[in-house]
Scaffold this motif. Structure first.
Motif, short mmCIF file in Angstrom:
data_model
loop_
_atom_site.label_atom_id
_atom_site.label_comp_id
_atom_site.label_asym_id
_atom_site.label_seq_id
_atom_site.Cartn_x
_atom_site.Cartn_y
_atom_site.Cartn_z
N LYS A 538 0.86 -1.18 0.00
CA LYS A 538 0.00 0.00 0.00
C LYS A 538 0.89 1.23 0.00
N THR A 539 0.30 2.35 -0.33
CA THR A 539 1.05 3.60 -0.26
C THR A 539 0.13 4.72 0.18
N THR A 540 0.68 5.68 0.86
CA THR A 540 -0.07 6.89 1.17
C THR A 540 -0.14 7.76 -0.08
N SER A 541 -1.07 8.69 -0.08
CA SER A 541 -1.15 9.62 -1.22
C SER A 541 0.14 10.42 -1.35
N ALA A 542 0.71 10.79 -0.22
CA ALA A 542 1.93 11.60 -0.25
C ALA A 542 3.09 10.86 -0.90
N ASN A 543 3.12 9.53 -0.76
CA ASN A 543 4.24 8.75 -1.30
C ASN A 543 3.91 8.09 -2.64
N LEU A 544 2.73 8.38 -3.18
CA LEU A 544 2.27 7.68 -4.37
C LEU A 544 3.19 7.89 -5.57
N THR A 545 3.51 9.12 -5.89
CA THR A 545 4.32 9.39 -7.09
C THR A 545 5.69 8.75 -6.99
N ASP A 546 6.31 8.80 -5.81
CA ASP A 546 7.62 8.16 -5.64
C ASP A 546 7.53 6.66 -5.88
N TYR A 547 6.44 6.04 -5.38
CA TYR A 547 6.29 4.60 -5.57
C TYR A 547 6.15 4.26 -7.05
N VAL A 548 5.23 4.95 -7.75
CA VAL A 548 4.99 4.63 -9.15
C VAL A 548 6.25 4.88 -9.98
N GLU A 549 6.95 5.98 -9.72
CA GLU A 549 8.21 6.23 -10.42
C GLU A 549 9.19 5.09 -10.20
N ARG A 550 9.31 4.65 -8.96
CA ARG A 550 10.29 3.61 -8.61
C ARG A 550 9.99 2.31 -9.37
N ILE A 551 8.74 1.89 -9.38
CA ILE A 551 8.43 0.61 -10.01
C ILE A 551 8.51 0.70 -11.54
N VAL A 552 8.16 1.85 -12.11
CA VAL A 552 8.30 2.02 -13.56
C VAL A 552 9.77 2.00 -13.96
N ARG A 553 10.62 2.62 -13.17
CA ARG A 553 12.06 2.60 -13.46
C ARG A 553 12.60 1.17 -13.39
N ARG A 554 12.15 0.39 -12.42
CA ARG A 554 12.63 -0.99 -12.31
C ARG A 554 12.20 -1.81 -13.51
N TYR A 555 10.96 -1.63 -13.93
CA TYR A 555 10.51 -2.33 -15.13
C TYR A 555 11.34 -1.90 -16.33
N ASP A 556 11.58 -0.62 -16.48
CA ASP A 556 12.33 -0.10 -17.63
C ASP A 556 13.75 -0.67 -17.65
N GLU A 557 14.34 -0.86 -16.47
CA GLU A 557 15.70 -1.37 -16.37
C GLU A 557 15.77 -2.88 -16.56
N GLN A 558 14.74 -3.61 -16.12
CA GLN A 558 14.82 -5.07 -16.04
C GLN A 558 14.10 -5.81 -17.16
N HIS A 559 13.24 -5.15 -17.91
CA HIS A 559 12.44 -5.89 -18.89
C HIS A 559 13.33 -6.42 -20.02
N SER A 560 12.90 -7.55 -20.56
CA SER A 560 13.57 -8.11 -21.73
C SER A 560 12.87 -7.60 -22.99
N GLU A 561 13.43 -7.88 -24.14
CA GLU A 561 12.89 -7.38 -25.40
C GLU A 561 11.44 -7.85 -25.58
N GLY A 562 10.53 -6.90 -25.77
CA GLY A 562 9.13 -7.22 -26.01
C GLY A 562 8.34 -7.60 -24.78
#
Length: 578
Positions: A538-562
């Protein structure tokens, strides 16, 4: 106009039974002695109302309230409205009282509804997947400006939703809509709610079949009919021949999906029993081929099965998906054919896989050589002034026709190729993005605590702020990703089917204070899987943007082709999802 009758509060001594016997000639052959309470199924002899909602509908058909609104309540004011009409039957005309300003989410569900009620209404206008004429769009805009404090939202049911509607203004609004062929009838309530249809039906180069004639036929036959004005609960319909599957057939009560059978004939595959909320279920294929001329009979058969066999005792089990779960598609098909159609439907093929993008955003060629231009208002939030601006642009660059999508987006139709560049420039000048970021393109939000009495948290503005900040922090991210935010567990914004689904609730922050926050669902895929709930995530509203940014960055770094976001979530370490 006919004389006005008050709600009938006398016990029904047989009229309901007689009407049902007329509707169901096979009733005596399938009735069984009722158990003590049962599930409230009419077809099995459970006639007595088992909860307040069922009693309200039995006491007076909800469609009768329209006359009272026009001839009594609009003249005598808010305080004169019968509570059973106000919090019950008004919904059959697209009206809910909106949330009184200043009541925090901690009181949702814990104080009486009348304390949450404001003296103004939310109003939904059903579009039924139709392409809007210039006159219709200008009327929608004018109603917003004159009667709704310039509010207007595009919903994910392709409705227009207003706020701040006064009961005194409702007759004038209905008169304006009637002149251009629009209505609010059965936009809400235990009724056949607004239909979803492909916004580019008839003009899309890739469509399987133009479903507009079938949709219009069913709408004209059955919307406003008292035959289906008392269902166990809401009933959602999608009818489309779109190759993109833009009407999300997987999560509707009934869907007709365009297919071509082995003889090369275009028709429909039938899906039944989809729905989200607190018990999400994907619709089941019935496995039949429906010819276009049969569609209205099949629609009537399916909704009749729901009316007669649907569970009425408990509201949280009163959706068609629960009956489908208990019966399965084979039994549903048998009952539909034997008891309602009187003939067998042939087996049919499943639909082809959808195109990569379902939303029709961007510039696309039409069958006739013109183009349609789809654009993304932020989370569907527009207003009357902006709708008038869009009407101006549609008239200037196209034929005047526009359409709404099931993703809270909008389209201008019939634009000559030479005019597309200028139209795109003008739209984007007014923050109506034709080439939006991944975050803007695929984000949705429900109404939230600003107006909704069921909501616990803010949604619309918070999603807009989230998208704006993600665009700044991740300006080069361009992979498809859906972010859906809902203010309560009901999933009006489809949180379980999103890559990142955010379900509003109260959470405890690091200082031990109860604050607005979100339970997080990850990796939802329409028709395949619902979003994964990681324990304690879960996340508070105050921490929401930091959480979403963090997980999108991890996906961007770790995903394989396609690899999609959902696929990555399925294999990622739990620590990477925190």
């Amino acid at each position: 106009m006919l004389s006005v009758e008050p709600p009938n509060t006398e016990p029904d001594t047989g009229s309901c039974h007689a009407a049902l016997r007329k509707l169901h000639p096979l009733e005596r052959t399938r009735a069984v002695p009722p158990r003590k309470r049962g599930e409230g199924q009419w077809a099995l002899g459970y006639r007595e109302p088992l909860n307040k909602n069922e009693e309200t509908k039995k006491n007076d058909d909800p469609l009768n309230v329209g006359r009272r609104i026009v001839e009594i309540y609009s003249r005598t004011g808010f305080d004169s409205i019968d509570p059973a009409d106000l919090r019950g039957r008004f919904r059959w005309y697209g009206l809910y009282t909106q949330r009184k300003p200043g009541i925090d989410g901690g009181k949702t569900g814990s104080i009486p509804e009348e304390e949450l009620d404001d003296r103004y209404f939310m109003m939904r206008v059903r579009i039924d997947g139709r392409q809007l004429s210039l006159a219709q769009l200008r009327t929608l805009a004018d109603v917003s400006v004159k009667y709704a404090r310039n509010t207007a939202d595009i919903t994910d049911r392709q409705n227009i939703q207003y706020h701040w509607i006064a009961i005194e203004d409702v007759p004038a609004i209905w008169d304006a809509f009637e002149k251009v062929g629009l209505t609010t009838m059965e936009a809400c309530g235990d009724s056949p709610r607004a239909f979803l249809g492909c916004p580019v039906a008839g003009i899309d180069e890739d469509e399987v079949i133009d479903a507009r004639p079938v949709t219009e036929d069913i709408r004209e036959r059955y919307i406003g009919s008292k035959e289906f004005s008392n269902l166990p609960r809401k009933f959602k319909t999608a009818i489309s021949g779109c190759a993109s599957h833009c009407t999300v057939h997987e999560i509707n009560d009934i869907s007709f999906v365009g297919v071509v059978n082995e003889d090369g004939v275009a028709g429909y595959d039938l899906f039944v029993g989809g729905g989200l909320s607190t018990n999400p279920m994907y619709a089941e294929r019935i496995g039949v081929f429906v010819r276009p001329e049969q569609a209205h009979e099949v629609w009537k058969g399916v909704i009749s099965v729901f009316r007669d066999y649907g569970y009425r005792r408990l509201r949280n089990r009163a959706r068609l998906k629960f009956l489908m779960k208990d019966w399965g598609p084979a039994k549903f098909r048998e009952v539909l054919q034997n008891e309602y159609l009187g003939y067998e439907l042939p087996d049919g093929p499943p639909p082809a896989a959808p195109k990569p993008s379902r939303d029709h955003v961007g510039v696309h060629r039409q069958k006739d050589g013109n183009y349609y231009v789809g654009f993304a208002p932020q989370v569907g939030r527009v207003n009357g002034e902006k709708l008038n601006l869009i009407a101006d642009l549609a008239e200037k660059y196209g034929s005047g026709r526009t359409a709404l999508t099931a993703d809270q987006k909008m389209i201008i139709l019939d634009v000559p190729e030479a005019a597309t560049e200028a139209l795109v420039a003008e739209l984007e000048q007014h923050d109506l993005q034709v080439n939006p970021s991944s975050f803007r393109r695929q984000s949705m939000a429900c109404t939230g605590i600003e107006y909704c009495k069921l909501a616990i948290v803010e949604t619309k503005q918070r999603t807009m702020d989230l998208v704006d900040e993600l665009e700044k922090r991740l300006p080069t991210f361009d992979r498809p990703i859906t972010i859906n935010m809902n203010g309560c567990p009901n999933s009006c914004a489809r949180v379980q089917t999103a890559d990142i689904g955010l379900k509003g609730q109260l959470v405890v922050d690091e200082d031990g204070n109860q604050v607005e926050g979100y339970q997080i669902h990850l990796g939802g895929q329409l028709g395949q899987a619902f979003g994964k709930k990681v324990r304690g995530l879960k996340t508070t509203s105050a921490n929401l943007t930091d959480y979403v940014e963090r997980i999108v960055r991890r996906y961007d770094e770790q995903h394989s082709e396609g690899e999609t976001f959902a696929q990555w979530v399925g294999r990622a370490d739990e620590s990477d999802l925190q």
